[in-house]
Design an enzyme around this catalytic site. Structure first.
Site, mmCIF file in Angstrom:
data_model
loop_
_atom_site.group_PDB
_atom_site.id
_atom_site.type_symbol
_atom_site.label_atom_id
_atom_site.label_comp_id
_atom_site.label_asym_id
_atom_site.label_seq_id
_atom_site.Cartn_x
_atom_site.Cartn_y
_atom_site.Cartn_z
ATOM 1 N N ASP A 1 0.866 -1.164 0.000
ATOM 2 C CA ASP A 1 0.000 0.000 0.000
ATOM 3 C C ASP A 1 0.914 1.229 0.000
ATOM 4 O O ASP A 1 2.142 1.138 0.148
ATOM 5 C CB ASP A 1 -0.972 -0.020 1.184
ATOM 6 C CG ASP A 1 -2.210 0.831 0.888
ATOM 7 O OD1 ASP A 1 -2.153 1.659 -0.049
ATOM 8 O OD2 ASP A 1 -3.224 0.680 1.586
HETATM 9 C C1 NOJ Z 1 -4.086 3.819 -0.069
HETATM 10 C C2 NOJ Z 1 -5.220 2.880 0.113
HETATM 11 O O1 NOJ Z 1 -5.144 2.241 1.364
HETATM 12 C C3 NOJ Z 1 -5.322 1.814 -0.964
HETATM 13 O O2 NOJ Z 1 -6.518 1.113 -0.800
HETATM 14 C C4 NOJ Z 1 -5.212 2.426 -2.314
HETATM 15 O O3 NOJ Z 1 -5.334 1.423 -3.305
HETATM 16 C C5 NOJ Z 1 -3.902 3.165 -2.429
HETATM 17 N N1 NOJ Z 1 -3.839 4.207 -1.415
HETATM 18 C C6 NOJ Z 1 -3.681 3.770 -3.806
HETATM 19 O O4 NOJ Z 1 -4.488 4.848 -4.003
#
Ligand code: NOJ
Length: 778
Positions: free
Chosen positions: A316
């Site tokens: 993430d």
């Molecule tokens: C953070 C989020 O937790 C995740 O779900 C997402 O895919 C990513 N950012 C990318 O935007």
């Protein structure tokens, strides 16, 4: 076309050379297999070109050859993902992403879309880097791309896997037409704490329903095959146990037994993998003391070892860097090593691999073999997408224009939206609206708000012009002779509590209307990431306004738009009808009107328990019984597992939802009272539409394992079927159940059922009462 051929020739040059040189060994598979492939390729095959992307053998030869050419730095580039400047989905931003691409330091870009822009960035990778390796474009396409479907929690409330799959399919079709190769979806985190804002992004509290939905979404996104121009790679996220954040506070710690992890939090991930999910994303949280992004237990032992995952793992957003504040790594270099050694393949936005990995490899803290494995898994995905054949194949402006917002996409979004809505109350059959209602007052901050309709994580969805509001939907349907008025009345921001200056106008409108539609709930950005709350009330002055409206003595219908269960106990007591509409998407206003006017008979059921008060949280249907259960025959007694001031029961249970008709259930019959391992029984019930309209019912099967080597939940969903029944129609519904459905992690952590006595229940919610008992023998 010309560009395509030219690109293939250029790659051919690269790969022929690589094969002939055969210099640097490629890792990630057995040396033998690679040596054999290289020998065969040199003797008889033409140099691999990336043209035949459906042929795994050619793919392996191609990647071997390409990797033999790559420097360590170029390899690390493939492991790096950066956001474009188009959108921010996290706290940091690296502005130099275009230079980074040109320098060969980036393998994937996210938050960039449209055929034109992805082509522009792809051109940089393909024309300016030495090896011309194409970029992979990722994006959060969560519940629609341009055409927005209901939020994921709402889609889960359809209990209709074809509808869920269709939502994902259309999302993929639109996204793939805008240059996107890969969606960061489905989010398959089980969530049992509505304070956590990301409960809106998942499928709710249940393992079985969540697993079915995980598979449906993966099938929808990936379509028939990876590499088809209308499909995108799916990501099962966030691995793992992110939904169990302590106190419902986002990014917070999770701590649970391995049994709970395996029985509750992991199954939807396994279901996504079994459905073919190409990638996994790590989660931000720590799990039992180890950040998930550095967890070898999760990423290698379970995901690759036990489950045989063959795709790649992305972190993430900056999750590697965050292992430093977690207190798990002393600096980012060490965090990068921990992540890579745990099994991470791609670093999202943290630029940790980019900055530190070369040194870590040189100094032997990360093996070249592990890095090569990661590079290979990413290149394979690019190959399977056909990007080595034509890096621009997803970036086609004509296709884009012909695809997004197609009428059939909008129609599907409307259909899924009305299927997702849950009728929570309908006293005196105030709904559907009577033909005699000639004046309708729409009141509340969500009554005419375009931006709220599509909820959070609405990808490239337009918040300003496209969404159909409740007011617009009602006006379009009501037609001549019915006056639909609107007053906002109250604000929904936290700082608007006590602000009553809009009340008078709203009350005056309500006073002269036949029926009041109160459109209330949460502002769209109060759910989603970083949107935790400590109470679950309707924010701002909405509750106060609702109470004033009630005093007018007119029928009051509350239409809720929100991304989590809210504590609406007052409304449940006092208003006439409640429709949970979630954030229903681009066509939301029409979908709500379809229901309010009775053109569609509501069929949604709650995928999550609605508490009476936040103090009951976490509350979910499949809890344990405790040693001192508070049962009906012990009312008022002390020293039992209960609250002094609130019942244990929820306001609305999991699986609950009304219809404009009613359904009757016969007693449940089973064909065998006893089964042995390997055998199945059939449980049957006759469901009758006992009301005055055609309708749909979600028939649900629950099981209770009465005694176990570890205690078992009071109920577990094991099957469901959504059936359409005409008025007066009866249908026999049967479920089969075998010992496999009764499996769990036993006292010794082995997985399987235990012989003993069970009860099963069939009905229209988790409160189902039709019961039969059976025994599993040895
Ligand atoms: C953070 C989020 O937790 C995740 O779900 C997402 O895919 C990513 N950012 C990318 O935007």
């Amino acid at each position: 076309m010309k560009g395509k051929k030219q690109y293939a020739r250029q790659l051919l040059g690269v790969c022929t050379l690589a094969l002939l040189c055969g210099a640097v060994p490629a890792h990630g598979q057995s040396q033998d297999a690679r040596a054999k492939r290289a020998a065969t390729a040199q003797k008889s095959d033409p140099a691999p070109t990336g043209q035949n992307w459906n042929d795994p053998a050619e793919m392996h030869r191609f990647i071997d050859a390409l990797m033999a050419k790559m420097t360590v730095k170029e390899k690390i580039g493939q492991l790096t993902q950066l956001t474009s400047s188009w959108e921010s989905t996290g706290p940091t931003m690296r502005d130099s992403y275009k230079q980074d691409i040109a320098a060969g330091n980036v393998g994937s870009i996210f938050n960039a879309f449209t055929a034109k822009y992805t082509r522009e960035l792809q051109k940089v990778a393909v024309e300016q880097t030495r090896l011309r390796i194409p970029l992979l474009f990722g994006y959060d396409v969560i519940h629609g791309h341009r055409t927005i479907f209901p939020i994921s929690l709402g889609e889960a409330a359809t209990w209709d896997m074809a509808a869920v799959e269709k939502g994902a399919r259309i999302s993929a079709v639109e996204a793939a037409a805008e240059g996107i190769h890969w969606t960061f979806s489905p989010m398959v985190d089980i969530a049992r704490d509505p304070r956590w804002g990301r409960i809106s992004e998942g499928s709710g509290e249940d393992v079985y329903l969540g697993s079915q939905i995980a598979a449906a979404r993966v099938h929808g996104y990936q379509g028939k095959k990876i590499g088809d121009l209308d499909s995108v790679l799916a990501t099962a996220k966030h691995f793992a146990a992110y939904g169990a954040a302590q106190a419902g506070r986002d990014y917070h710690t999770t701590d649970m037994s391995e049994r709970e992890l395996r029985d509750t939090y992991l199954p939807p991930f396994k279901a996504a993998l079994d459905a073919g999910a190409a990638t996994f994303m790590t989660s931000f949280n720590e799990l039992n003391g180890v950040p998930a992004t550095g967890s070898k237990f999760l990423l290698t032992d379970i995901l690759r070892g036990e489950w045989g995952f063959k795709g790649f793992v992305v972190t993430d957003y900056t999750a590697i860097n965050e292992m430093v504040p977690h207190g798990y790594a002393r600096d980012e270099a060490q965090a990068g090593e921990q992540a890579m050694n745990a099994g991470v393949d791609m670093d999202m936005q943290g630029a940790v691999f980019m900055t530190h990995l070369e040194k870590s490899i040189a100094e032997g803290r990360v093996s070249q073999e592990r890095v090569d494995q990661a590079v290979r898994s990413i290149l394979e995905m690019k190959y399977r997408l056909g990007l080595f054949q034509d890096p621009y194949r997803y970036s086609d402006e004509a296709r884009e224009k012909a695809t997004i917002y197609k009428p059939e996409h909008l129609e599907a979004a409307r259909d899924v939206a009305r299927k997702s809505m849950v009728l929570l109350k309908n006293q005196g059959d105030v709904l559907p609206l009577a033909a005699s209602a000639k004046s309708i007052a729409v009141i509340g901050p969500l009554g005419d708000s375009k931006e709220d309709m599509i909820g959070s994580w609405a990808a490239a969805g337009d918040r300003k012009t496209r969404p159909v509001t409740l007011l617009e939907g009602l006006r379009a349907r009501a037609g001549k002779g019915v006056n639909v008025g609107y007053a906002r009345g109250a604000g929904y921001r936290f700082d608007e509590a006590g602000k009553t200056d809009g009340f008078a106008e709203a009350l005056a409108l309500a006073q002269k209307s036949d029926v009041i539609i109160a459109a209330m709930g949460e502002r769209w950005d109060m759910t989603g990431e970083a949107a935790s709350r400590t109470d679950l009330d309707m924010p701002g002055a909405q509750q106060a306004l609702l109470e004033e409206l009630k005093k007018l003595g007119k029928p009051v219908v509350l239409v809720l738009m929100n991304g989590r269960p809210l504590t609406i106990d007052w409304a449940a007591e006092n208003v006439d009808a409640i429709l949970e509409a979630w954030y229903p998407g681009t066509m939301g206003g029409h979908a709500i009107a379809d229901i309010l006017f009775g053109d569609y008979n509501p069929s949604g059921k709650l995928p999550v328990t609605f508490p009476r008060t936040v103090g009951q949280v976490p509350i979910f249907y499949n809890m344990k019984n405790t040693g001192r259960p508070y049962t009906a025959d012990k009312q008022g007694q002390k020293y039992l597992s209960r609250y002094l001031n609130t019942p244990n029961s929820p306001l609305y249970p999991f699986g609950y939802g009304l219809s404009y008709t009613s359904f009757g259930y016969s007693p449940v019959t089973i064909d065998k009272k006893t089964i042995r391992p390997g055998e199945a029984l059939t449980a049957s019930v006759t469901v009758t539409n006992t009301g005055k309209r055609d309708g749909e019912e979600v028939v649900q099967l629950y099981v209770r394992d009465l005694v176990g080597s570890v205690t078992r939940p009071v109920r577990e969903l094991k099957g469901f079927l959504k059936v359409k029944l005409k008025r007066g129609e009866s249908r026999k519904i049967s479920f089969t159940l075998s010992d496999k459905d009764l499996a769990f992690h036993r006292a010794d952590m082995s997985y399987g059922a235990e012989p003993g006595d069970f009860s099963l229940f069939v009905g229209g919610s988790s409160d189902a009462t039709a019961q039969a008992d059976f025994t599993l023998t040895k």
